[in-house]
Design an enzyme around this catalytic site. Structure first.
Site, mmCIF file in Angstrom:
data_model
loop_
_atom_site.group_PDB
_atom_site.id
_atom_site.type_symbol
_atom_site.label_atom_id
_atom_site.label_comp_id
_atom_site.label_asym_id
_atom_site.label_seq_id
_atom_site.Cartn_x
_atom_site.Cartn_y
_atom_site.Cartn_z
ATOM 1 N N ASN A 71 -5.056 6.299 -0.610
ATOM 2 C CA ASN A 71 -4.694 6.770 0.416
ATOM 3 C C ASN A 71 -3.608 8.463 0.107
ATOM 4 O O ASN A 71 -3.390 8.333 0.557
ATOM 5 C CB ASN A 71 -3.532 6.034 0.851
ATOM 6 C CG ASN A 71 -3.990 4.508 1.215
ATOM 7 O OD1 ASN A 71 -5.044 4.642 1.491
ATOM 8 N ND2 ASN A 71 -3.349 3.861 0.800
ATOM 9 N N SER B 269 0.415 -0.716 0.012
ATOM 10 C CA SER B 269 0.297 -0.713 0.196
ATOM 11 C C SER B 269 0.597 0.919 0.319
ATOM 12 O O SER B 269 0.862 2.336 -0.318
ATOM 13 C CB SER B 269 -1.305 -0.216 1.208
ATOM 14 O OG SER B 269 -0.362 -0.377 2.143
#
Ligand code: NAI
Length: 507
Positions: free
Chosen positions: A194, A123
């Site tokens: 994100n 991520s």
């Protein structure tokens, strides 16, 4: 390139929360799936966890037992990486560490065929940097699932500098065949979600820090006016402040300290104090069984103020739906030309444009100015934020509250913060999305899809900005920038351009 067909074997390395979820997704789509984990017994435990989840689905009637058995029959734990040889796609979901990911993938490419697709579920690590350690960097792409993988619809397919476009095409098609909404991103810090989600937390924290309102009020506004499933504070409590703060820090550092991503000292203090949110029992809220529920602040209409008619001067633009709702509730509306305002007794009500009420009252010589916030849907919202200019009499609030209450809308008073809560957050979300599009990180459509399916936003930030008007969002940001004097609020050049051209960002 087409999607991998179900005759192709998929391998997942790492049988933790994400690896097990990804293995379940691939097996449910019909692929034979091998699972490897370096911890003895972890692959078996991952499969046992999947079995438990499938059993619950059978109990709830969402899956029949034949399907359950077929999915489980496709999953096989392996204890030796060499067994990965037949895999057409290997997805790593191991510890978030560049050197370890490189080391494992280097071993994998020595074992698997030269056309085996390698994918990382990282991520936060650059796909380019992971690929740099490989013999065949062109075979590696990011395949970023969201937690829990079987439930969350979004998958980000990420290309590094060397990634072969045929590989990303295949992964996009394959994720689609697995029932996911796949979006494409260039490997840049935070990828799409994100990065683009940072303002949702940052603007909430900023308003809290400036004493505009408490967390329960700001959360309620983002839910009841903004249409978000959760407000920023309850969401940060759920994610965990350690995790959320670390993501913000890593994006801030990766963008060389761009003040759009500045972390919050308030959140840092929560992390330092061990108040990590739900998992530690306390964050912004107290989760003890006997703790009182934090209630949002609301103004009450009082008994004296009754409003049966208003004067509307000009168009309220994105807030015109509010006038229609008031009319439906029996309020008589007298229309006149004007700059876009509502007169109620001696009060003047205007939609926020990113300026403080106090500044706008002075510049436009309006006594008793009250501003109200943006709502996702004025015909249905159950709460709206307002702010009062410093020059106004405090009695200016009562008729406004009476009016909105008559339409069943609760009113929360914020201190005179520029852009209030929903408007400033939506403007900053759209601005970040514009910059990502401008920088070629993703398409406008994928930016919207990512936020709707990765974090359940009620609308894509760019579609939302277009619906209320790009000129309005641009003006709001310009005003926020003037209010704070910070580059944090600088409008994206793409937003500015489209605001002037009148074209869609989606063109
Ligand atoms: P986890 O800690 O639950 O599981 C990681 C698993 O990998 C463990 O079972 C561990 O034994 C195994 N492992 C570690 N090193 C290994 C190695 N060298 N070889 C084989 N197996 C190894 O972690 P989680 O949460 O599943 O995360 C995995 C990856 O997914 C990380 O890169 C993380 O950043 C990413 N990710 C995590 C999300 C989340 O919400 N947890 C969401 C999206 C991505």
């Amino acid at each position: 390139m087409n999607a991998l067909n179900t005759g192709h074997t998929v391998a997942v390395i790492g049988a933790g929360a994400m690896g097990a979820g990804i293995a379940q997704v691939a097996a449910s789509a019909g692929h034979p799936v091998m699972i490897y984990d370096k911890a003895p017994g972890a692959a078996q435990a991952g499969i046992a966890g999947i079995a438990k989840g499938l059993d619950r689905q059978v109990e709830r009637g969402k899956l029949d037992s034949t399907q359950r058995n077929a999915i489980l029959a496709r999953l096989s734990p392996i204890s030796d990486l060499k067994d990965l040889a037949p895999a057409a796609l290997v997805i790593e979901a191991i510890v978030e560490n560049l050197a370890i990911k490189q080391q494992v993938l280097t071993q994998v490419e020595a074992i698997c065929s030269t056309d085996c697709i390698l994918a990382s579920n990282t991520s936060s690590i650059s796909i380019t940097s992971i690929a740099a350690g490989l013999q065949r960097p062109q075979n590696l792409a990011g395949l970023h699932f969201f937690n829990p993988a079987p439930v969350m619809k979004l998958v980000e397919v990420i290309s590094g500098l060397d990634t072969d476009p045929a590989i990303t095409d295949c992964l996009l098609a394959t994720a689609g065949a697995w029932g996911k909404q796949a979006v494409q991103a260039k490997s840049t810090p935070g990828f799409i979600v994100n990065r683009l989600a940072r303002p949702f937390y940052a603007e909430g924290l900023r308003l809290l820090d400036e004493g505009a309102a408490d967390s329960a009020t700001l959360d309620a506004l983002m839910r009841d006016a903004g249409g978000f499933r959760m407000g920023p504070f309850e969401l940060m409590d759920l994610i965990g402040h350690d995790v959320n703060y670390a993501v913000t820090r890593s994006v801030f550092d990766a963008y060389y300290g761009d003040d759009r991503f500045t972390p919050s000292l308030t959140q840092q203090a929560l992390v330092e104090g061990g108040r990590l949110g739900r998992k530690s029992g306390r964050g912004f809220y107290d989760y003890a069984a006997d703790a009182p529920r934090a209630e949002p602040a609301r103004l009450s209409a009082g008994t004296q103020a009754v409003v049966d008619s208003i004067v509307v001067e000009g168009s309220l633009g994105p807030a015109d739906g509010l006038i229609a709702r008031l009319q439906e509730c029996g309020i008589k509306v007298i229309r006149r030309d004007g700059p876009g305002l509502i007169r109620i007794a001696d009060s003047v009500l205007m939609l926020s444009d990113g300026r403080m009420a106090t500044e706008r009252a002075a510049i436009e010589s309006i006594h008793n100015l009250v501003l109200f916030d943006l709502a996702l849907d004025y015909s249905r919202c159950s709460r709206i934020a307002i702010s009062l200019s410093d020059q106004a009499d405090s009695s200016a609030l009562a008729p406004v509250v009476a009016l909105l209450s008559a339409a069943g809308i609760e009113v929360s008073l914020l201190d005179d913060a520029p852009g209030l809560a929903v408007l400033r957050t939506v403007a900053m979300l759209a601005n970040e999305a514009c910059d990502a599009v401008l920088q070629g990180v993703c398409s406008a459509r994928d930016a919207d899809t990512a936020m709707q399916f990765g974090v359940n936003y009620p609308a894509g930030p760019l579609a939302w900005a277009e619906q209320v008007g790009l000129g309005y969002i641009h003006r709001t940001l310009t005003h926020l920038q003037q209010s704070y004097g910070e580059t944090r609020y600088r409008p994206s050049a793409l937003l500015r351009r489209k605001a002037f051209s009148g074209e869609s960002i989606h063109d």
